[in-house]
Enzyme design. Structure first.
Site, PDB file in Angstrom:
ATOM      1  N   THR A  13       0.817  -1.220   0.000  1.00 51.13           N
ATOM      2  CA  THR A  13       0.000   0.000   0.000  1.00 51.13           C
ATOM      3  C   THR A  13       0.843   1.258   0.000  1.00 51.13           C
ATOM      4  O   THR A  13       0.497   2.255  -0.628  1.00 51.13           O
ATOM      5  CB  THR A  13      -0.913   0.010   1.250  1.00 51.13           C
ATOM      6  OG1 THR A  13      -1.778  -1.108   1.158  1.00 51.13           O
ATOM      7  CG2 THR A  13      -1.752   1.261   1.332  1.00 51.13           C
ATOM      8  N   ASP A  57       1.500  -6.580  -4.517  1.00 48.10           N
ATOM      9  CA  ASP A  57       0.703  -6.589  -3.301  1.00 48.10           C
ATOM     10  C   ASP A  57       1.254  -7.782  -2.515  1.00 48.10           C
ATOM     11  O   ASP A  57       1.494  -8.847  -3.087  1.00 48.10           O
ATOM     12  CB  ASP A  57      -0.772  -6.809  -3.663  1.00 48.10           C
ATOM     13  CG  ASP A  57      -1.686  -6.710  -2.462  1.00 48.10           C
ATOM     14  OD1 ASP A  57      -2.547  -5.827  -2.451  1.00 48.10           O
ATOM     15  OD2 ASP A  57      -1.566  -7.542  -1.529  1.00 48.10           O
ATOM     16  N   SER A  58       1.451  -7.611  -1.218  1.00 47.93           N
ATOM     17  CA  SER A  58       2.157  -8.673  -0.484  1.00 47.93           C
ATOM     18  C   SER A  58       1.353  -9.961  -0.377  1.00 47.93           C
ATOM     19  O   SER A  58       1.884 -10.992   0.040  1.00 47.93           O
ATOM     20  CB  SER A  58       2.594  -8.188   0.896  1.00 47.93           C
ATOM     21  OG  SER A  58       1.513  -8.160   1.795  1.00 47.93           O
ATOM     22  N   SER A  59       0.099  -9.935  -0.781  1.00 44.74           N
ATOM     23  CA  SER A  59      -0.660 -11.187  -0.827  1.00 44.74           C
ATOM     24  C   SER A  59      -0.128 -12.098  -1.931  1.00 44.74           C
ATOM     25  O   SER A  59      -0.437 -13.288  -1.959  1.00 44.74           O
ATOM     26  CB  SER A  59      -2.147 -10.902  -1.047  1.00 44.74           C
ATOM     27  OG  SER A  59      -2.605 -10.064  -0.010  1.00 44.74           O
ATOM     28  N   ASP A  90       0.129  -7.003   4.738  1.00 39.38           N
ATOM     29  CA  ASP A  90      -0.651  -8.239   4.872  1.00 39.38           C
ATOM     30  C   ASP A  90       0.206  -9.463   5.205  1.00 39.38           C
ATOM     31  O   ASP A  90      -0.160 -10.267   6.055  1.00 39.38           O
ATOM     32  CB  ASP A  90      -1.448  -8.507   3.581  1.00 39.38           C
ATOM     33  CG  ASP A  90      -2.617  -7.544   3.425  1.00 39.38           C
ATOM     34  OD1 ASP A  90      -2.937  -6.821   4.394  1.00 39.38           O
ATOM     35  OD2 ASP A  90      -3.218  -7.509   2.336  1.00 39.38           O
ATOM     36  N   GLN A 276      -3.739 -21.381  18.822  1.00 38.01           N
ATOM     37  CA  GLN A 276      -4.605 -20.422  18.107  1.00 38.01           C
ATOM     38  C   GLN A 276      -4.693 -19.106  18.869  1.00 38.01           C
ATOM     39  O   GLN A 276      -5.171 -18.104  18.344  1.00 38.01           O
ATOM     40  CB  GLN A 276      -6.023 -20.980  17.990  1.00 38.01           C
ATOM     41  CG  GLN A 276      -6.127 -22.203  17.142  1.00 38.01           C
ATOM     42  CD  GLN A 276      -7.549 -22.764  17.112  1.00 38.01           C
ATOM     43  OE1 GLN A 276      -8.489 -22.134  17.554  1.00 38.01           O
ATOM     44  NE2 GLN A 276      -7.671 -23.955  16.577  1.00 38.01           N
ATOM     45  N   CYS A 277      -4.280 -19.127  20.154  1.00 42.29           N
ATOM     46  CA  CYS A 277      -4.366 -17.906  20.967  1.00 42.29           C
ATOM     47  C   CYS A 277      -3.374 -16.878  20.453  1.00 42.29           C
ATOM     48  O   CYS A 277      -2.322 -17.220  19.918  1.00 42.29           O
ATOM     49  CB  CYS A 277      -4.028 -18.201  22.425  1.00 42.29           C
ATOM     50  SG  CYS A 277      -5.287 -19.162  23.242  1.00 42.29           S
TER      51      CYS A 277
END
Ligand code: ASP
Length: 340
Positions: A13, A57-59, A90, A276-277
């Site tokens: 971005t 785009d870093s995706s 991202d 997942q925490c």
């Protein structure tokens, strides 16, 4: 002597502009960036820049592009004092983690930064991010760089890159480092957290470019079917599975589930347990629901983020295929990515 900093522009971005036809944000030419920040010319730092021919785009980030980045760092390592990588936010935590493993014995700052709003917009966060990232990359004490690791600088804070996680798609403060202290707080002064920063050493840089991407993430949830678990564990050509478990590393004790995991371990699949925490650590054996994972050979990932686990597995599996060595490396703190 002025410090020398190399900017590596990969996209994101920070350097994007709105396409007048579609209204979508698209990566723009690097020249646009320097035109937008005339302050860069006032710096008491010798700046040079390389830009990806086609900023992304870093995706769209890929391990092969991480290789491209470390090759640029290797080529310029003796010529400059530090590096600033402009990158989309991202996947910035993945890239920072990967670079940390690929750059062994790093003794210079490699700071990734970007922004939530393009540099050309009035309220952009990109200017401050870039200017302070350069200042930190140029900072020296008694002729030695103060920072000598791969970091992310975003919204007044410098973090150890492989401890970060992008947690907010809206706020300027987009990153968190829940299990490791902030390395620099940028207020009126730059406050360096010297005890948390990696110490510099005299070893020579070793650049690793062999990464094995044959891994998968299996995120558990109540109700996950055995069919899904088995399909993932039996995927062709997969060498490792990141098991994203509940709380401190807990998973279902259902026999079918445990048997499937055990069969995968017995087949030679590496299984790395991360939580997942957002914060805290896997402690296999604390509960009955994690003790069986330890018993059947699942590796506890401690307080590693999923992003660091992805990068560490790609790096370790790219370095060796000896099971014992893999387990030893995964259980070690290689680049400050895990608290032991
Ligand atoms: N989609 C953008 C990217 O990661 C978002 C950003 O730059 O912050 O490239």
């Amino acid at each position: 002597m002025k410090s020398k900093v190399l900017l590596i522009y990969t996209g994101g971005t920070i350097g994007m502009m709105q396409d007048p036809q579609t209204g979508q944000l698209k990566p723009f030419d690097f020249k646009h960036l320097t035109q937008q920040i005339p302050e860069l010319n006032k710096f008491d730092v010798e700046l040079s820049a390389v830009s990806f021919e086609k900023p992304i785009d870093s995706s769209d980030m890929q391990p092969i592009i991480w290789v491209e980045i470390v090759e640029i760092i290797k080529k310029n390592y003796s010529k400059v004092d530090g590096f600033v990588i402009l990158h989309g936010s991202d996947t910035m935590s993945y890239t920072a983690s990967a670079l940390s493993f690929m750059l062994e014995n790093l003794n210079k700052p490699v700071i990734l930064t970007g922004s939530q709003l393009p540099i050309g917009t009035i309220r952009t966060d990109g200017k401050e991010n870039l200017i302070t990232a350069i200042e930190i990359a140029a900072a020296k004490e008694k002729g030695k760089p103060i920072v000598s690791e791969v970091c992310i600088y975003f919204e007044y804070q410098l973090y150890r890159g492989n401890r970060t996680h992008k947690f907010n798609a809206e706020h300027f403060q987009a990153f968190q480092s829940p299990n490791y202290p902030v390395l620099v707080e940028a207020g009126v002064h730059l406050k360096y957290n010297l005890s948390a920063l990696k110490k510099t050493d005299t070893k020579n840089l070793i650049v690793h470019t062999s990464l094995n991407p044959n891994i998968v993430i299996l995120k558990l949830f109540p109700g996950i079917t055995q069919n899904v678990v088995d399909s993932i564990l039996n995927l062709a050509n997969i060498n490792a599975v990141i098991l994203e478990t509940f709380g401190s590393g807990n998973a279902s004790t259902k026999k079918a589930f445990v048997d499937s995991i055990k069969k995968a371990v017995d087949r030679g699949i590496v299984i790395l347990n991360v939580t997942q925490c957002n914060a805290g650590a896997v402690e296999q054996g604390k509960y009955e629901t994690s003790a069986m994972l330890e018993k059947i050979g699942v590796i506890g990932g401690g307080d590693m983020t999923t992003e660091a686990a992805v990068a560490k597995l790609m790096y370790v599996l790219g370095t060796t295929n000896e099971k014992k060595k893999i387990v030893k490396l995964l259980k070690s703190d290689l680049r400050g990515e895990v608290s032991l």
